[in-house]
Write an enzyme that holds these catalytic residues in place. Structure first.
Site, short mmCIF file in Angstrom:
data_model
loop_
_atom_site.label_atom_id
_atom_site.label_comp_id
_atom_site.label_asym_id
_atom_site.label_seq_id
_atom_site.Cartn_x
_atom_site.Cartn_y
_atom_site.Cartn_z
CD GLU A 1 -1.47 -2.37 1.71
OE1 GLU A 1 -2.00 -3.44 1.56
OE2 GLU A 1 -0.13 -2.49 2.33
CB ALA B 1 5.18 -11.63 -19.29
CG ASP C 1 2.34 -3.00 -4.78
OD1 ASP C 1 1.42 -3.52 -4.82
OD2 ASP C 1 3.49 -3.19 -4.19
#
Length: 314
Positions: free
Chosen positions: A38, A232, A262
């Protein structure tokens, strides 16, 4: 107090890692970093010019100070990072194996962040962020963090915040049955779901993009925005006609995949909050993820502020 664009809720830990080519069993020195899913999302939002705050707890120890200092150095606010005088800041160690695989050893049981509970929701909701980011990692920390995530989901809309969910399934952390159940319970209140294609199977029993998008929005009349990370193979997103669209990976080489998801979430969310279309947001998120995997470290590959501004502007 200025209203933040994004609040990311979770745990950040101190990471100790041997230099490249060495291993935990024999290394005499280690590099020290700070890592947390986060926090990584918040860092990407901040780099793109958004206001991002991290919400967590740390121990009353030097590692806790290091976590807060790292967040501030990334341009992320720490107003919502509390201190627990009875629990330590979590730490973890990472080995890079000869074949390039990563092996992570967590020492986070009983950490300060694991002590978060629904009582922590009030301060987060009172900040009235435009978006609240929660993940399965936080749910996996224990019953208290799970209650916090549920409380945030219940209060987000009244606080004027979008609820952003990343399942972030991590079997090594345990409690995966509770993570899956909680994420599914959150879906009726979720505005943006960002998940890996490998996580769609455990959650929905399907992995094809059209099936995943349909399953995520099942039973909802107002729809849900979904981004499906395919590693990928790039990323799938809802087109403006709500049909799945695909972008290939932007990575030119892969040295370290940790943190890519993220960065993609942070880039996508920041772009959407800035008014970008879903396609433009997916391109921004994909570009950030491509940069992250080209270098070692969770956030070291993020573009400069000037580059990020140009990227966001298209």
């Amino acid at each position: 107090m200025t209203r933040p664009d994004v609040v990311g809720v979770g745990e950040a830990m101190v990471l100790l890692q041997p230099a490249e080519g060495e291993n935990l069993a024999t290394a005499e020195r280690m590099d020290v970093h700070v890592g947390g899913a986060e926090l990584n999302v918040c860092a990407a939002v901040a780099r793109l010019g958004g206001s991002a705050w991290f919400a967590s707890r740390v121990g009353a120890d030097p590692f806790g100070e290091r976590v807060k200092a790292a967040a501030r150095s990334l341009g992320v606010g720490t107003t919502l990072v509390g201190r627990d005088d009875t629990r330590p800041t979590g730490v973890f160690f990472k080995d890079v194996l000869p074949d390039g695989a990563r092996r992570v050893h967590y020492y986070r049981a009983g950490s300060a962040a694991a002590g978060m509970d629904e009582g922590d929701a009030a301060a987060i909701l009172d900040a009235k962020p435009r978006a609240i980011v929660v993940s399965g990692i936080t749910i996996a920390l224990g019953e208290g963090p799970e209650r916090l995530v549920r409380a945030l989901a219940e209060g987000a809309r009244s606080a004027g915040a979008q609820l952003v969910v990343d399942p972030n399934l991590r079997p090594a952390l345990g409690r995966q049955d509770r993570v899956l159940a909680t994420v599914l319970d959150l879906l009726p209140r979720t505005d943006l779901l960002v998940l890996g294609q490998d996580e769609a199977g455990p959650l929905f029993g399907v992995t094809e993009p059209a099936d995943v998008f349909s399953a995520a929005g099942s039973g909802r009349s107002d729809g849900i925005e979904v981004v499906l990370k395919a590693g990928a193979d790039g990323v799938f997103f809802h087109g403006e006609d709500d049909e799945p669209r695909h972008l290939p990976s932007a990575a030119r080489a892969v040295r370290d995949p940790v943190g890519a998801g993220d960065a993609l979430l942070g880039g996508y969310l920041a772009a959407r909050l800035a008014g970008a279309t879903r396609e433009r947001a997916a391109r921004v998120g994909s570009a950030l993820a491509g940069r992250i995997v080209e270098v070692h470290g969770d956030v070291e590959g993020l573009p400069s502020a000037a580059e990020a501004a140009a990227l966001l502007a298209g």
